[in-house]
Design an enzyme around this catalytic site. Structure first.
Site, PDB file in Angstrom:
ATOM      1  N   ALA A  79     -30.448  63.542  13.761  1.00 23.11           N
ATOM      2  CA  ALA A  79     -31.188  64.749  13.383  1.00 23.11           C
ATOM      3  C   ALA A  79     -31.767  64.586  11.974  1.00 23.11           C
ATOM      4  O   ALA A  79     -31.266  63.799  11.171  1.00 23.11           O
ATOM      5  CB  ALA A  79     -30.248  65.945  13.429  1.00 23.11           C
ATOM      6  N   LYS A 185     -26.629  74.955  21.384  1.00 21.22           N
ATOM      7  CA  LYS A 185     -25.827  73.760  21.072  1.00 21.22           C
ATOM      8  C   LYS A 185     -25.143  73.919  19.710  1.00 21.22           C
ATOM      9  O   LYS A 185     -23.997  73.512  19.519  1.00 21.22           O
ATOM     10  CB  LYS A 185     -26.693  72.495  21.104  1.00 21.22           C
ATOM     11  CG  LYS A 185     -25.933  71.220  20.729  1.00 21.22           C
ATOM     12  CD  LYS A 185     -24.775  70.969  21.672  1.00 21.22           C
ATOM     13  CE  LYS A 185     -23.922  69.759  21.508  1.00 21.22           C
ATOM     14  NZ  LYS A 185     -23.765  69.049  20.309  1.00 21.22           N
ATOM     15  N   HIS A 188     -22.266  76.116  20.253  1.00 20.81           N
ATOM     16  CA  HIS A 188     -21.259  75.305  20.958  1.00 20.81           C
ATOM     17  C   HIS A 188     -20.426  74.530  19.936  1.00 20.81           C
ATOM     18  O   HIS A 188     -19.194  74.512  19.985  1.00 20.81           O
ATOM     19  CB  HIS A 188     -21.970  74.341  21.931  1.00 20.81           C
ATOM     20  CG  HIS A 188     -21.097  73.235  22.452  1.00 20.81           C
ATOM     21  ND1 HIS A 188     -20.740  72.143  21.687  1.00 20.81           N
ATOM     22  CD2 HIS A 188     -20.488  73.056  23.653  1.00 20.81           C
ATOM     23  CE1 HIS A 188     -19.953  71.347  22.385  1.00 20.81           C
ATOM     24  NE2 HIS A 188     -19.787  71.876  23.590  1.00 20.81           N
ATOM     25  N   ASN A 189     -21.107  73.905  18.992  1.00 21.99           N
ATOM     26  CA  ASN A 189     -20.390  73.112  17.989  1.00 21.99           C
ATOM     27  C   ASN A 189     -19.577  73.997  17.052  1.00 21.99           C
ATOM     28  O   ASN A 189     -18.487  73.612  16.625  1.00 21.99           O
ATOM     29  CB  ASN A 189     -21.371  72.251  17.196  1.00 21.99           C
ATOM     30  CG  ASN A 189     -21.821  71.039  17.993  1.00 21.99           C
ATOM     31  OD1 ASN A 189     -21.803  71.061  19.222  1.00 21.99           O
ATOM     32  ND2 ASN A 189     -22.245  69.992  17.321  1.00 21.99           N
ATOM     33  N   GLU A 192     -16.585  74.690  18.831  1.00 22.36           N
ATOM     34  CA  GLU A 192     -15.812  73.424  18.804  1.00 22.36           C
ATOM     35  C   GLU A 192     -15.010  73.324  17.490  1.00 22.36           C
ATOM     36  O   GLU A 192     -13.818  73.011  17.502  1.00 22.36           O
ATOM     37  CB  GLU A 192     -16.799  72.266  18.940  1.00 22.36           C
ATOM     38  CG  GLU A 192     -16.226  70.873  18.852  1.00 22.36           C
ATOM     39  CD  GLU A 192     -17.352  69.807  18.895  1.00 22.36           C
ATOM     40  OE1 GLU A 192     -18.136  69.807  19.855  1.00 22.36           O
ATOM     41  OE2 GLU A 192     -17.448  69.002  17.948  1.00 22.36           O
ATOM     42  N   LYS A 264     -20.648  66.805  10.246  1.00 23.16           N
ATOM     43  CA  LYS A 264     -22.088  66.531  10.162  1.00 23.16           C
ATOM     44  C   LYS A 264     -22.879  67.789   9.836  1.00 23.16           C
ATOM     45  O   LYS A 264     -24.007  67.691   9.397  1.00 23.16           O
ATOM     46  CB  LYS A 264     -22.576  65.922  11.476  1.00 23.16           C
ATOM     47  CG  LYS A 264     -22.093  64.500  11.693  1.00 23.16           C
ATOM     48  CD  LYS A 264     -23.034  63.753  12.620  1.00 23.16           C
ATOM     49  CE  LYS A 264     -22.352  62.582  13.277  1.00 23.16           C
ATOM     50  NZ  LYS A 264     -21.949  62.872  14.662  1.00 23.16           N
ATOM     51  N   ARG A 291     -12.055  72.240   6.710  1.00 24.88           N
ATOM     52  CA  ARG A 291     -12.543  70.852   6.616  1.00 24.88           C
ATOM     53  C   ARG A 291     -12.909  70.557   5.163  1.00 24.88           C
ATOM     54  O   ARG A 291     -12.605  69.479   4.643  1.00 24.88           O
ATOM     55  CB  ARG A 291     -13.771  70.639   7.513  1.00 24.88           C
ATOM     56  CG  ARG A 291     -13.399  70.596   8.971  1.00 24.88           C
ATOM     57  CD  ARG A 291     -14.382  69.771   9.765  1.00 24.88           C
ATOM     58  NE  ARG A 291     -14.274  70.092  11.168  1.00 24.88           N
ATOM     59  CZ  ARG A 291     -15.000  69.507  12.126  1.00 24.88           C
ATOM     60  NH1 ARG A 291     -15.892  68.588  11.813  1.00 24.88           N
ATOM     61  NH2 ARG A 291     -14.844  69.843  13.383  1.00 24.88           N
ATOM     62  N   ARG A 449     -19.513 101.227  -4.288  1.00 22.42           N
ATOM     63  CA  ARG A 449     -20.880 100.729  -4.534  1.00 22.42           C
ATOM     64  C   ARG A 449     -21.741 101.844  -5.133  1.00 22.42           C
ATOM     65  O   ARG A 449     -22.580 101.617  -5.996  1.00 22.42           O
ATOM     66  CB  ARG A 449     -21.522 100.244  -3.230  1.00 22.42           C
ATOM     67  CG  ARG A 449     -20.929  98.959  -2.685  1.00 22.42           C
ATOM     68  CD  ARG A 449     -21.584  98.559  -1.380  1.00 22.42           C
ATOM     69  NE  ARG A 449     -22.954  98.115  -1.560  1.00 22.42           N
ATOM     70  CZ  ARG A 449     -24.026  98.723  -1.078  1.00 22.42           C
ATOM     71  NH1 ARG A 449     -23.884  99.829  -0.378  1.00 22.42           N
ATOM     72  NH2 ARG A 449     -25.224  98.236  -1.290  1.00 22.42           N
ATOM     73  N   HIS A 455     -25.715 103.011  -5.141  1.00 24.79           N
ATOM     74  CA  HIS A 455     -26.257 102.445  -3.897  1.00 24.79           C
ATOM     75  C   HIS A 455     -26.295 103.455  -2.751  1.00 24.79           C
ATOM     76  O   HIS A 455     -26.706 103.120  -1.659  1.00 24.79           O
ATOM     77  CB  HIS A 455     -25.441 101.219  -3.483  1.00 24.79           C
ATOM     78  CG  HIS A 455     -25.549 100.082  -4.455  1.00 24.79           C
ATOM     79  ND1 HIS A 455     -26.731  99.447  -4.717  1.00 24.79           N
ATOM     80  CD2 HIS A 455     -24.618  99.509  -5.266  1.00 24.79           C
ATOM     81  CE1 HIS A 455     -26.534  98.495  -5.616  1.00 24.79           C
ATOM     82  NE2 HIS A 455     -25.253  98.531  -5.983  1.00 24.79           N
TER      83      HIS A 455
END
Ligand code: 6PG
Length: 478
Positions: A79, A185, A188-189, A192, A264, A291, A449, A455
């Site tokens: 990629a 996809k 999906h990852n 995963e 990745k 990670r 806030r 706000h």
């Protein structure tokens, strides 16, 4: 091979590209191969596997020449820039109506950009997620194509023939326009990442808390895999734990592997876009965070010498804890899929993908890395109610999760008491408790806030009105 033109081209003769080429060839399709390493493509074409069905193009021009018109070519290159470079190299030799498919893990915004570029030239482009690793590519992956339907139709037969099958149905379907395939996809990852994190937490609690060795652990995961947790990731965990080191067969290979996990980027992209779309995906966030934290190896080693915590060893009933872990892993797994499905539901609305979540769950049942028995009831839930906003609203899943809540709480509590990090389980429980809360303390955040930043806030009894209060009367008080 005769001098007949090839049915499809593949650019990139690495492991994934080569295995897909063999897979297509097995199903009777002639494949033209091109790789910037001319020898690599030539070797594959001359090899035994796929013999007679593969032809190598020495140059991009030759690749274009040996392809049947209108052409269809699948890019299996890393990629990022390589995809742009290959597209730029192909375009001068390709014609209008030719189709380029990107089968890598591209970011969906790149896919949108590339589709625009090629459409302006009268060509077709499709972003297509492919999952299943080396083995899947060779014997049947799960395929997630997105883009114009007419593009999909051009390669539908070859994709359906080569994809994994579950109950006779191919694990491929046209998912929607534009970058929908790459988006699915990416999620999906993200799932995963979430599932890998949860499994690693169960491993940690049993390894450090129950002092189990790798072979004992392999047995546990193998047992788990024969029940409700049946899935590719639980299955490979058992295989991994059972594997002995080749140098010293008395040792389990897992115990020799450094505790630092790389990435990745697709998990991080999932979290980023979930934040952007304001869809909570805490399990993916926690997995990315862990990670990153694992990568700070030297710091962790230094701090472990000075910052003490509780004894890791669990003093209660081990069998009971293992049982809670199994049950909690199932609940947290469902919570992880829930977050991914909810993200796709929102992305589908925001980006106009028109995703059918039943179809997504259906094509994930086989071939892909997150394939699991639980995807069948997930498919069924979206089949019953296609617009289901969240899986936890489904009767079946709310019952299943409800009955496992006790285990989830017990695992989070045990991990905290033993000083073992379990951010995946904690995130699952917090998500569950927040999502099933008719009231959350967000009223206080609204008021705070408004206090420091004017706000404004909404009152329960005045819906739609945004009010401001001078919380302190005098200026010097603020
Ligand atoms: C798949 C995998 C595949 C790859 C991941 C790993 O579906 O076949 O998800 O795409 O293994 O890209 O991602 P990380 O390197 O980020 O863990």
């Amino acid at each position: 091979m005769t001098d007949k033109q090839c049915d499809i081209g593949i650019v990139g003769a690495g492991t994934m590209g080569a295995n897909l080429a063999f897979n297509f060839a097995d199903h009777g399709y002639r494949v033209a191969l091109y790789d910037e390493d001319e020898l690599k493509a030539a070797e594959l074409a001359q090899g035994k596997e796929g013999a007679g069905m593969l032809k190598a193009g020495k140059t991009v021009r030759e690749l274009a020449d040996i392809l049947h018109r209108p052409r269809a070519v699948l890019l299996m290159v890393p990629a990022g820039k390589p995809v742009d470079d290959v597209i730029a190299a192909l375009v001068p030799y390709f014609d209008e109506a030719d189709l380029i498919i990107d089968g890598g893990n591209s970011h969906f915004s790149d896919t949108n950009r590339r589709e625009k570029l090629l459409t302006a030239k009268g060509m077709l482009f499709m972003g297509m997620g492919i999952s299943g690793g080396e083995y899947g590519a060779r014997h049947g992956p799960s395929i997630m194509p997105g883009g114009p339907f007419q593009s999909y139709e051009r390669v539908q037969k070859i994709l359906e023939a080569s994809a994994a099958r579950v109950d006779g149905d191919p694990c491929v379907a046209h998912l929607g326009p534009g970058s929908s395939g790459h988006y699915v996809k990416m999620v999906h990852n993200g799932i995963e990442y979430g599932l890998l994190q949860l499994i690693s937490e169960t491993y940690d609690i049993m390894k450090r808390g129950l002092m189990m060795n790798a072979y004992e652990l392999a047995e546990i995961y193998s047992k788990w895999n024969s029940g409700e947790l049946n899935s590719y990731l639980v299955e490979i965990t058992s295989d991994i734990l059972r594997y002995r080191d080749e140098k010293d067969p008395n040792l389990a290979l897992i115990d020799l592997i450094l505790d630092r996990a790389r990435q990745k980027g697709t998990g991080k992209w999932t979290s980023w876009d979930a934040m952007e779309l304001q869809v909570p995906t805490p399990n993916v966030d926690a997995a990315v965070m862990m990670r990153n934290l694992s990568d700070h190896l030297d710091e962790r080693r230094e701090v472990s010498e000075v910052l003490q915590g509780p004894e890791h060893r669990f003093e209660g009933n081990p069998a009971e804890l293992v049982d809670h872990l199994r049950s909690a892993l199932f609940a947290a797994t469902v919570v992880t899929y829930t977050q991914g499905m909810a993200l796709m539901r929102e992305a589908s609305k925001s980006y106009g993908y028109g995703l059918e979540l039943e179809t997504v769950a259906k094509i994930w049942r086989g071939g892909c890395i997150i394939r699991a028995a639980v995807l069948e009831p997930i498919r069924a839930a979206f089949g019953r109610r296609p617009e289901l906003p969240n899986l936890l609203m489904d009767d079946y899943f709310s019952r299943e999760i409800g009955s496992r809540q006790k285990s989830l709480r017990s695992v989070v509590k045990t991990a905290a008491e033993l000083g073992l990090p379990a951010p995946g389980f904690s995130a699952s429980l917090a998500y569950l408790d927040a999502y099933r809360s008719a009231w959350l303390p967000a009223n206080l955040i609204q008021a705070q806030r408004d206090y420091f930043g004017a706000h404004t806030y909404e009152r329960k009894d005045m819906p739609g009105k945004f009010l401001h209060t001078e919380w302190k009367d005098t200026e010097e008080d603020t």
